[in-house]
Design an enzyme around this catalytic site. Structure first.
Site, PDB file in Angstrom:
ATOM      1  N   ASP A  10       0.852  -1.195   0.000  1.00 12.76           N
ATOM      2  CA  ASP A  10       0.000   0.000   0.000  1.00 12.76           C
ATOM      3  C   ASP A  10       0.888   1.244   0.000  1.00 12.76           C
ATOM      4  O   ASP A  10       0.992   1.945   1.018  1.00 12.76           O
ATOM      5  CB  ASP A  10      -0.941  -0.033   1.208  1.00 12.76           C
ATOM      6  CG  ASP A  10      -1.964  -1.153   1.097  1.00 12.76           C
ATOM      7  OD1 ASP A  10      -2.427  -1.426  -0.030  1.00 12.76           O
ATOM      8  OD2 ASP A  10      -2.284  -1.779   2.124  1.00 12.76           O
ATOM      9  N   LYS A  32       0.602  -7.840  -3.069  1.00 15.00           N
ATOM     10  CA  LYS A  32      -0.759  -7.339  -3.290  1.00 15.00           C
ATOM     11  C   LYS A  32      -0.683  -5.889  -3.755  1.00 15.00           C
ATOM     12  O   LYS A  32      -0.075  -5.046  -3.094  1.00 15.00           O
ATOM     13  CB  LYS A  32      -1.591  -7.419  -2.015  1.00 15.00           C
ATOM     14  CG  LYS A  32      -3.015  -6.943  -2.233  1.00 15.00           C
ATOM     15  CD  LYS A  32      -3.876  -7.179  -1.012  1.00 15.00           C
ATOM     16  CE  LYS A  32      -3.882  -6.038  -0.054  1.00 15.00           C
ATOM     17  NZ  LYS A  32      -4.600  -4.828  -0.489  1.00 15.00           N
ATOM     18  N   ASP A  59      -5.906  -6.291  -5.862  1.00 14.56           N
ATOM     19  CA  ASP A  59      -6.999  -6.159  -4.886  1.00 14.56           C
ATOM     20  C   ASP A  59      -7.797  -4.888  -5.170  1.00 14.56           C
ATOM     21  O   ASP A  59      -7.590  -3.859  -4.540  1.00 14.56           O
ATOM     22  CB  ASP A  59      -6.358  -6.127  -3.490  1.00 14.56           C
ATOM     23  CG  ASP A  59      -7.354  -5.889  -2.368  1.00 14.56           C
ATOM     24  OD1 ASP A  59      -8.542  -6.169  -2.551  1.00 14.56           O
ATOM     25  OD2 ASP A  59      -6.918  -5.422  -1.289  1.00 14.56           O
ATOM     26  N   LYS A  61     -11.317  -5.028  -5.476  1.00 13.63           N
ATOM     27  CA  LYS A  61     -12.633  -5.225  -4.828  1.00 13.63           C
ATOM     28  C   LYS A  61     -13.781  -4.672  -5.667  1.00 13.63           C
ATOM     29  O   LYS A  61     -14.511  -3.764  -5.246  1.00 13.63           O
ATOM     30  CB  LYS A  61     -12.660  -4.556  -3.457  1.00 13.63           C
ATOM     31  CG  LYS A  61     -11.636  -5.066  -2.462  1.00 13.63           C
ATOM     32  CD  LYS A  61     -11.846  -4.476  -1.093  1.00 13.63           C
ATOM     33  CE  LYS A  61     -10.817  -4.895  -0.079  1.00 13.63           C
ATOM     34  NZ  LYS A  61      -9.465  -4.301  -0.276  1.00 13.63           N
ATOM     35  N   LEU A  62     -13.968  -5.237  -6.857  1.00 15.13           N
ATOM     36  CA  LEU A  62     -15.019  -4.715  -7.740  1.00 15.13           C
ATOM     37  C   LEU A  62     -16.417  -4.941  -7.145  1.00 15.13           C
ATOM     38  O   LEU A  62     -16.667  -5.975  -6.513  1.00 15.13           O
ATOM     39  CB  LEU A  62     -14.921  -5.373  -9.122  1.00 15.13           C
ATOM     40  CG  LEU A  62     -13.957  -4.668 -10.098  1.00 15.13           C
ATOM     41  CD1 LEU A  62     -12.529  -4.745  -9.617  1.00 15.13           C
ATOM     42  CD2 LEU A  62     -14.078  -5.255 -11.490  1.00 15.13           C
ATOM     43  N   ASP A  64     -20.241  -3.662  -8.658  1.00 17.92           N
ATOM     44  CA  ASP A  64     -21.064  -2.816  -9.534  1.00 17.92           C
ATOM     45  C   ASP A  64     -22.116  -3.714 -10.172  1.00 17.92           C
ATOM     46  O   ASP A  64     -22.213  -4.897  -9.824  1.00 17.92           O
ATOM     47  CB  ASP A  64     -20.149  -2.139 -10.582  1.00 17.92           C
ATOM     48  CG  ASP A  64     -20.710  -0.801 -11.062  1.00 17.92           C
ATOM     49  OD1 ASP A  64     -21.939  -0.712 -11.259  1.00 17.92           O
ATOM     50  OD2 ASP A  64     -19.938   0.152 -11.233  1.00 17.92           O
ATOM     51  N   THR A 119     -12.315  -6.663   7.086  1.00 16.88           N
ATOM     52  CA  THR A 119     -11.814  -6.951   8.443  1.00 16.88           C
ATOM     53  C   THR A 119     -11.837  -5.698   9.326  1.00 16.88           C
ATOM     54  O   THR A 119     -11.536  -5.762  10.504  1.00 16.88           O
ATOM     55  CB  THR A 119     -10.392  -7.551   8.388  1.00 16.88           C
ATOM     56  OG1 THR A 119      -9.650  -6.897   7.372  1.00 16.88           O
ATOM     57  CG2 THR A 119     -10.439  -9.021   8.100  1.00 16.88           C
ATOM     58  N   GLN A 191      -7.877  -2.129  11.709  1.00 16.11           N
ATOM     59  CA  GLN A 191      -8.366  -3.507  11.668  1.00 16.11           C
ATOM     60  C   GLN A 191      -9.057  -3.861  12.984  1.00 16.11           C
ATOM     61  O   GLN A 191      -8.628  -3.436  14.047  1.00 16.11           O
ATOM     62  CB  GLN A 191      -7.190  -4.480  11.435  1.00 16.11           C
ATOM     63  CG  GLN A 191      -6.474  -4.272  10.120  1.00 16.11           C
ATOM     64  CD  GLN A 191      -7.263  -4.790   8.917  1.00 16.11           C
ATOM     65  OE1 GLN A 191      -8.472  -5.008   8.989  1.00 16.11           O
ATOM     66  NE2 GLN A 191      -6.587  -4.956   7.803  1.00 16.11           N
ATOM     67  N   ARG A 212       0.921  -3.199   6.895  1.00 15.74           N
ATOM     68  CA  ARG A 212       1.724  -2.352   7.784  1.00 15.74           C
ATOM     69  C   ARG A 212       2.681  -3.077   8.715  1.00 15.74           C
ATOM     70  O   ARG A 212       3.791  -2.569   8.935  1.00 15.74           O
ATOM     71  CB  ARG A 212       0.783  -1.396   8.547  1.00 15.74           C
ATOM     72  CG  ARG A 212       0.212  -0.321   7.616  1.00 15.74           C
ATOM     73  CD  ARG A 212      -1.032   0.324   8.155  1.00 15.74           C
ATOM     74  NE  ARG A 212      -2.171  -0.586   8.124  1.00 15.74           N
ATOM     75  CZ  ARG A 212      -3.418  -0.240   8.436  1.00 15.74           C
ATOM     76  NH1 ARG A 212      -3.684   0.993   8.810  1.00 15.74           N
ATOM     77  NH2 ARG A 212      -4.402  -1.118   8.367  1.00 15.74           N
TER      78      ARG A 212
HETATM   79  O1  C5P Z   1      -1.759  -2.894   6.838  1.00 13.79           O
HETATM   80  P1  C5P Z   1      -2.690  -4.078   6.959  1.00 13.79           P
HETATM   81  O2  C5P Z   1      -1.971  -5.374   7.314  1.00 13.79           O
HETATM   82  O3  C5P Z   1      -3.872  -3.812   7.846  1.00 13.79           O
HETATM   83  O4  C5P Z   1      -3.225  -4.266   5.473  1.00 13.79           O
HETATM   84  C1  C5P Z   1      -4.237  -5.156   5.121  1.00 13.79           C
HETATM   85  C2  C5P Z   1      -4.494  -5.087   3.644  1.00 13.79           C
HETATM   86  O5  C5P Z   1      -5.528  -5.988   3.315  1.00 13.79           O
HETATM   87  C3  C5P Z   1      -4.926  -3.710   3.135  1.00 13.79           C
HETATM   88  O6  C5P Z   1      -4.304  -3.535   1.866  1.00 13.79           O
HETATM   89  C4  C5P Z   1      -6.419  -3.822   2.971  1.00 13.79           C
HETATM   90  O7  C5P Z   1      -6.906  -3.067   1.878  1.00 13.79           O
HETATM   91  C5  C5P Z   1      -6.593  -5.309   2.662  1.00 13.79           C
HETATM   92  N1  C5P Z   1      -7.879  -5.894   3.021  1.00 13.79           N
HETATM   93  C6  C5P Z   1      -8.390  -5.883   4.302  1.00 13.79           C
HETATM   94  N2  C5P Z   1      -9.611  -6.442   4.573  1.00 13.79           N
HETATM   95  C7  C5P Z   1     -10.300  -7.032   3.601  1.00 13.79           C
HETATM   96  C8  C5P Z   1      -9.784  -7.064   2.299  1.00 13.79           C
HETATM   97  C9  C5P Z   1      -8.564  -6.482   2.033  1.00 13.79           C
HETATM   98  O8  C5P Z   1      -7.734  -5.365   5.205  1.00 13.79           O
HETATM   99  N3  C5P Z   1     -11.436  -7.630   3.875  1.00 13.79           N
END
Ligand code: C5P
Length: 234
Positions: A10, A32, A59, A61-62, A64, A119, A191, A212
């Site tokens: 990210d 990712k 990733d 996440k479509l 529509d 999450t 999260q 992160r």
């Molecule tokens: O930094 P962190 O470990 O929280 O990153 C989690 C990654 O997973 C982020 O890129 C977030 O967009 C992605 N993600 C998520 N929950 C989901 C789907 C994807 O945290 N359900």
């Protein structure tokens, strides 16, 4: 099912991403690419990371109407990524059209998984904001079952739900789990449904998505290997 750790890159730009990936000399991590990086750099970032030998989870996440999702996946299919996703909340027809759009004339396509509930969503939010009266576990299980019945390969879910999903949808149904934090880490960021890599190992998670805790670490390479050790090797 091959277990692996996927690093959520990210980052806001190509330069930062490539500088980050340069540190990994002995093993090319599964990467990712999310909205931030893809919207900043476009398809070229996918081609460049692929050319370096990484597997890619795109990733985006479509979510529509079915026809729009089908057309969008037809375009994304040309990027030759390994894993793509959509929101299961878009419904059955959207999922079926997504598969049509992704599949080439030889019947080949990347793996397609569905986001069940983010999450960052907890039970309170599910009830008060999304007005879903069922528990998180029941909601996620229902969305996963719907994804499996419509031909998807797996889901994105929290590691807390992976075992239930495997029981309902079968051991070959892929579980990709963000929300990973080390036991000694301060805070969860945004999260809410989290688990350590070591605990995730015993729950039926196939792929951990870790952002992160690796990207913001003092030594990202060591943190990556720590994840691999805890999740796969121990
Ligand atoms: O930094 P962190 O470990 O929280 O990153 C989690 C990654 O997973 C982020 O890129 C977030 O967009 C992605 N993600 C998520 N929950 C989901 C789907 C994807 O945290 N359900």
């Amino acid at each position: 099912m091959a277990k692996d750790v996927i690093i959520a890159c990210d980052f806001p730009s190509k330069n930062e991403t490539l500088e980050f990936l340069k540190q990994f000399k002995d093993r090319k991590p599964f990467v990712k690419i999310g909205m931030e990086l893809f919207y900043a750099e476009g398809p070229t970032i996918v081609h460049e990371i692929k050319a370096l030998g990484h597997q890619i989870f795109l990733d985006l996440k479509l979510h529509d109407i079915p026809n729009t999702v089908k057309s969008a996946f037809r375009v994304l299919a040309n990027l030759d990524v390994d894993l793509v996703n959509l929101h299961a909340a878009g419904g059955s027809e959207m999922m079926r059209q997504a598969i049509k759009g992704l599949t080439d004339e030889n019947g080949k396509r990347p793996l397609l998984i569905a986001v069940t509930q983010l999450t960052s969503t907890d039970d309170k939010m599910l009830k008060n904001e999304l007005l879903i009266p069922k528990s998180m576990e029941d909601t996620v299980a229902h969305y996963a079952k719907n994804a499996a019945e419509n031909g998807l390969d797996g889901v994105v879910c929290s590691p807390l739900e992976a075992a239930t999903i495997k029981n309902i949808c079968g051991q070959n149904f892929i579980t990709v789990t963000p929300g990973i934090r080390f036991a000694d880490e301060q805070g969860k960021d945004d999260q809410k449904r989290i688990m350590t890599p070591a605990k995730a190992k015993d729950t039926g998670c196939d792929y951990l998505v870790v952002g992160r805790p690796i990207t913001k670490a003092k030594d990202p390479v060591e943190q990556y290997y720590r994840c691999i050790r805890d999740f796969i090797d121990k």
